[in-house]
Scaffold this motif. Structure first.
Motif, mmCIF file in Angstrom:
data_model
loop_
_atom_site.group_PDB
_atom_site.id
_atom_site.type_symbol
_atom_site.label_atom_id
_atom_site.label_comp_id
_atom_site.label_asym_id
_atom_site.label_seq_id
_atom_site.Cartn_x
_atom_site.Cartn_y
_atom_site.Cartn_z
ATOM 1 N N HIS A 61 -55.797 12.498 -10.448
ATOM 2 C CA HIS A 61 -55.708 11.371 -9.843
ATOM 3 C C HIS A 61 -57.034 10.944 -9.097
ATOM 4 O O HIS A 61 -57.588 9.613 -9.326
ATOM 5 N N HIS A 116 -55.957 2.713 -4.768
ATOM 6 C CA HIS A 116 -55.806 4.067 -4.753
ATOM 7 C C HIS A 116 -56.220 4.573 -3.504
ATOM 8 O O HIS A 116 -55.451 5.385 -3.053
ATOM 9 N N ASP A 199 -47.724 3.836 -6.522
ATOM 10 C CA ASP A 199 -48.475 3.997 -8.129
ATOM 11 C C ASP A 199 -47.284 4.502 -9.053
ATOM 12 O O ASP A 199 -46.891 5.654 -9.018
ATOM 13 N N HIS A 203 -49.968 8.187 -15.113
ATOM 14 C CA HIS A 203 -50.977 9.325 -14.359
ATOM 15 C C HIS A 203 -50.638 9.873 -13.221
ATOM 16 O O HIS A 203 -51.188 10.758 -12.767
#
Ligand code: FE2
Length: 237
Positions: A61, A116, A199, A203
């Motif tokens: 990630h 992120h 998130d 993924h």
């Protein structure tokens, strides 16, 4: 004797020229370091969120997915170097000021980097924290109870079709709400302050939870950094 003076004069001139050039050399070096956004390291070890979020997911990630957003962003704005000075947050807060030919790319990739970095900050190896203080009071006020807030947040995160995020945000008047954004769209582009966010791109969870997004969300609460959320709510860094 004359030759000796000439050598001395030449040497002096060389030293003076070198000293005069030092600021130029330094400026060039600092320009170089300003000409790329760099991947910030994860603020804790890759396995720090185990068992809820596994080491391999965190490695991929951060090192691959976030890095790809960063590389795409650097590539896109290399022809508009003045944007480096505006910064990732500045561009996302005012996307209309970004040249049209790269606006969509910047929205997706600056958003990818910003979201992120925010996501890493809102999780902590200090597991099982609980909300407290002014943030808890505001949650109770705007969502009736903490349990009700968690249920609504999960609903938003589960309800995001495809890839995206769920965020707890604060508006300009300090009111809390839950939003879900598609892709890498960031709340700061809507004038909102993110307090916490999850998130829900596959993924983020597929290796450990496969298609069970709900289980991932339930487990994620164990690693939420409520101290940081409180800081975000109080506008402290
Ligand atoms: Fe992600």
């Amino acid at each position: 004797m004359k030759k000796k003076y000439s050598i001395l004069l030449l040497a002096t001139l060389s030293i003076v020229t070198f000293i005069a050039l030092i600021p130029t050399i330094s400026a060039k070096s600092s320009n170089l370091s300003d000409s790329q956004f760099e991947l910030k390291p994860l603020p804790y070890a890759y396995d720090a969120l185990e068992p809820y979020i596994d080491k391999e997911t965190m490695m991929l990630h951060h090192d691959k997915h976030e890095k790809a957003y960063l590389d795409n962003l650097n590539k896109a704005i290399s022809k508009y170097p003045e944007l480096y000075k505006i910064g990732i947050e500045g561009m996302l807060k005012d996307l209309n000021s970004v040249p049209e030919d790269i606006r969509e790319t910047v929205k997706n990739n600056a958003g990818g980097v910003y979201n992120h970095e925010f996501f890493w900050s809102i999780m902590s190896p200090e597991q099982n924290q609980t909300p407290a203080g002014d943030l808890l009071k505001a949650i109770n006020k705007d969502f009736q109870s903490f349990d009700n807030f968690k249920a609504k947040f999960k609903e938003a995160a589960l309800g995001r079709f495809g890839s995206g995020w769920a965020f707890l945000v604060k508006d300009k008047d300090g009111k809390l709400s839950i939003i879900s954004t598609a892709n890498q769209d960031s709340p700061i582009s809507q004038g909102l302050t993110p307090i916490l966010g999850i998130d829900v791109w596959e993924h983020a969870y597929y290796l450990k939870y496969q298609n069970r997004r709900g289980d991932y969300i339930d487990n994620w609460w164990n690693v939420v950094n409520w101290k940081q959320a409180e800081n975000n709510y109080s506008d402290k860094k």
